[in-house]
Design a protein around this motif. Structure first.
Motif, PDB file in Angstrom:
ATOM      1  N   GLY A  61      -0.670   4.637   3.300  1.00 55.85           N
ATOM      2  CA  GLY A  61      -1.212   3.673   4.238  1.00 55.85           C
ATOM      3  C   GLY A  61      -0.783   2.268   3.874  1.00 55.85           C
ATOM      4  O   GLY A  61      -0.087   2.047   2.900  1.00 55.85           O
ATOM      5  N   SER A  62      -1.249   1.346   4.653  1.00 51.05           N
ATOM      6  CA  SER A  62      -0.936  -0.058   4.446  1.00 51.05           C
ATOM      7  C   SER A  62      -2.239  -0.814   4.231  1.00 51.05           C
ATOM      8  O   SER A  62      -3.277  -0.429   4.750  1.00 51.05           O
ATOM      9  CB  SER A  62      -0.230  -0.595   5.685  1.00 51.05           C
ATOM     10  OG  SER A  62      -0.284  -1.992   5.731  1.00 51.05           O
ATOM     11  N   PHE A  63      -2.179  -1.901   3.483  1.00 56.55           N
ATOM     12  CA  PHE A  63      -3.375  -2.714   3.281  1.00 56.55           C
ATOM     13  C   PHE A  63      -3.498  -3.795   4.355  1.00 56.55           C
ATOM     14  O   PHE A  63      -4.329  -4.676   4.263  1.00 56.55           O
ATOM     15  CB  PHE A  63      -3.369  -3.339   1.884  1.00 56.55           C
ATOM     16  CG  PHE A  63      -3.651  -2.319   0.821  1.00 56.55           C
ATOM     17  CD1 PHE A  63      -4.930  -1.839   0.631  1.00 56.55           C
ATOM     18  CD2 PHE A  63      -2.638  -1.831   0.034  1.00 56.55           C
ATOM     19  CE1 PHE A  63      -5.202  -0.890  -0.329  1.00 56.55           C
ATOM     20  CE2 PHE A  63      -2.893  -0.883  -0.932  1.00 56.55           C
ATOM     21  CZ  PHE A  63      -4.183  -0.409  -1.113  1.00 56.55           C
ATOM     22  N   ALA A  64      -2.686  -3.694   5.421  1.00 56.61           N
ATOM     23  CA  ALA A  64      -2.730  -4.672   6.495  1.00 56.61           C
ATOM     24  C   ALA A  64      -3.876  -4.413   7.467  1.00 56.61           C
ATOM     25  O   ALA A  64      -4.223  -5.277   8.249  1.00 56.61           O
ATOM     26  CB  ALA A  64      -1.406  -4.677   7.253  1.00 56.61           C
ATOM     27  N   SER A  65      -4.448  -3.214   7.412  1.00 56.97           N
ATOM     28  CA  SER A  65      -5.560  -2.893   8.310  1.00 56.97           C
ATOM     29  C   SER A  65      -6.604  -2.079   7.557  1.00 56.97           C
ATOM     30  O   SER A  65      -6.305  -1.467   6.531  1.00 56.97           O
ATOM     31  CB  SER A  65      -5.058  -2.095   9.510  1.00 56.97           C
ATOM     32  OG  SER A  65      -4.661  -0.807   9.106  1.00 56.97           O
ATOM     33  N   ASP A  66      -7.811  -2.054   8.079  1.00 56.28           N
ATOM     34  CA  ASP A  66      -8.858  -1.244   7.459  1.00 56.28           C
ATOM     35  C   ASP A  66      -8.496   0.235   7.486  1.00 56.28           C
ATOM     36  O   ASP A  66      -8.771   0.961   6.538  1.00 56.28           O
ATOM     37  CB  ASP A  66     -10.199  -1.461   8.161  1.00 56.28           C
ATOM     38  CG  ASP A  66     -10.881  -2.741   7.713  1.00 56.28           C
ATOM     39  OD1 ASP A  66     -10.411  -3.372   6.752  1.00 56.28           O
ATOM     40  OD2 ASP A  66     -11.897  -3.108   8.337  1.00 56.28           O
ATOM     41  N   ALA A  67      -7.881   0.683   8.560  1.00 56.28           N
ATOM     42  CA  ALA A  67      -7.491   2.095   8.656  1.00 56.28           C
ATOM     43  C   ALA A  67      -6.475   2.447   7.567  1.00 56.28           C
ATOM     44  O   ALA A  67      -6.572   3.503   6.934  1.00 56.28           O
ATOM     45  CB  ALA A  67      -6.915   2.389  10.036  1.00 56.28           C
ATOM     46  N   GLY A  68      -5.517   1.558   7.340  1.00 54.65           N
ATOM     47  CA  GLY A  68      -4.531   1.795   6.292  1.00 54.65           C
ATOM     48  C   GLY A  68      -5.151   1.771   4.908  1.00 54.65           C
ATOM     49  O   GLY A  68      -4.822   2.595   4.053  1.00 54.65           O
ATOM     50  N   LYS A  69      -6.052   0.816   4.672  1.00 51.88           N
ATOM     51  CA  LYS A  69      -6.758   0.752   3.384  1.00 51.88           C
ATOM     52  C   LYS A  69      -7.540   2.034   3.154  1.00 51.88           C
ATOM     53  O   LYS A  69      -7.525   2.597   2.059  1.00 51.88           O
ATOM     54  CB  LYS A  69      -7.748  -0.415   3.364  1.00 51.88           C
ATOM     55  CG  LYS A  69      -7.152  -1.769   3.279  1.00 51.88           C
ATOM     56  CD  LYS A  69      -8.261  -2.804   3.281  1.00 51.88           C
ATOM     57  CE  LYS A  69      -7.803  -4.120   3.836  1.00 51.88           C
ATOM     58  NZ  LYS A  69      -8.876  -5.082   3.979  1.00 51.88           N
ATOM     59  N   LEU A  70      -8.220   2.484   4.195  1.00 50.48           N
ATOM     60  CA  LEU A  70      -9.042   3.678   4.092  1.00 50.48           C
ATOM     61  C   LEU A  70      -8.193   4.883   3.710  1.00 50.48           C
ATOM     62  O   LEU A  70      -8.555   5.648   2.809  1.00 50.48           O
ATOM     63  CB  LEU A  70      -9.769   3.920   5.412  1.00 50.48           C
ATOM     64  CG  LEU A  70     -10.862   4.965   5.429  1.00 50.48           C
ATOM     65  CD1 LEU A  70     -11.936   4.665   4.398  1.00 50.48           C
ATOM     66  CD2 LEU A  70     -11.477   5.055   6.817  1.00 50.48           C
ATOM     67  N   GLU A  71      -7.056   5.063   4.358  1.00 53.75           N
ATOM     68  CA  GLU A  71      -6.175   6.189   4.044  1.00 53.75           C
ATOM     69  C   GLU A  71      -5.659   6.119   2.604  1.00 53.75           C
ATOM     70  O   GLU A  71      -5.627   7.115   1.897  1.00 53.75           O
ATOM     71  CB  GLU A  71      -5.003   6.250   5.029  1.00 53.75           C
ATOM     72  CG  GLU A  71      -5.406   6.690   6.408  1.00 53.75           C
ATOM     73  CD  GLU A  71      -6.132   8.026   6.424  1.00 53.75           C
ATOM     74  OE1 GLU A  71      -5.651   8.996   5.807  1.00 53.75           O
ATOM     75  OE2 GLU A  71      -7.198   8.099   7.064  1.00 53.75           O
ATOM     76  N   THR A  72      -5.245   4.933   2.173  1.00 55.49           N
ATOM     77  CA  THR A  72      -4.739   4.770   0.811  1.00 55.49           C
ATOM     78  C   THR A  72      -5.828   5.029  -0.215  1.00 55.49           C
ATOM     79  O   THR A  72      -5.618   5.739  -1.204  1.00 55.49           O
ATOM     80  CB  THR A  72      -4.151   3.365   0.612  1.00 55.49           C
ATOM     81  OG1 THR A  72      -3.106   3.169   1.571  1.00 55.49           O
ATOM     82  CG2 THR A  72      -3.583   3.188  -0.787  1.00 55.49           C
ATOM     83  N   LEU A  73      -7.001   4.479   0.013  1.00 53.29           N
ATOM     84  CA  LEU A  73      -8.102   4.672  -0.929  1.00 53.29           C
ATOM     85  C   LEU A  73      -8.575   6.121  -0.958  1.00 53.29           C
ATOM     86  O   LEU A  73      -8.922   6.647  -2.009  1.00 53.29           O
ATOM     87  CB  LEU A  73      -9.261   3.730  -0.597  1.00 53.29           C
ATOM     88  CG  LEU A  73      -8.954   2.244  -0.805  1.00 53.29           C
ATOM     89  CD1 LEU A  73     -10.089   1.389  -0.251  1.00 53.29           C
ATOM     90  CD2 LEU A  73      -8.703   1.932  -2.263  1.00 53.29           C
TER      91      LEU A  73
END
Length: 87
Positions: A61-73
């Protein structure tokens, strides 16, 4: 000896803090907050493992959006729960 990598450090720092984002739709979800806290704890307990998890999940994911942060975390927490640790 562990080498300091500023890029990895920056990614871990981003993962462990709740930064505001242009794509953030409002307050962070409870799941996002829980995952951020879990990653903060991993970072505090075992920074080498935190860096390894960031490398393993960097493309999820990417840290540019909450959805991306959520996937990465989610990826980082899942791998940690599966037993991925730095040697």
């Amino acid at each position: 000896m562990v080498r300091f990598n500023p890029v990895i450090f920056a990614i871990v720092a981003l993962a462990s803090c709740q930064a505001s984002s242009a794509e953030q739709s409002g307050p962070a979800s409870p799941e996002l907050e829980q995952l951020q806290q879990a990653v903060r704890q991993i970072k505090a307990d075992d920074p080498d493992t935190a860096r390894l998890l960031v490398r393993e999940c960097a493309t999820v994911g990417s840290f540019a959006s909450d959805a991306g942060k959520l996937e990465t975390l989610r990826c980082m927490k899942r791998k940690y729960d599966e037993g991925v640790r730095a040697e």
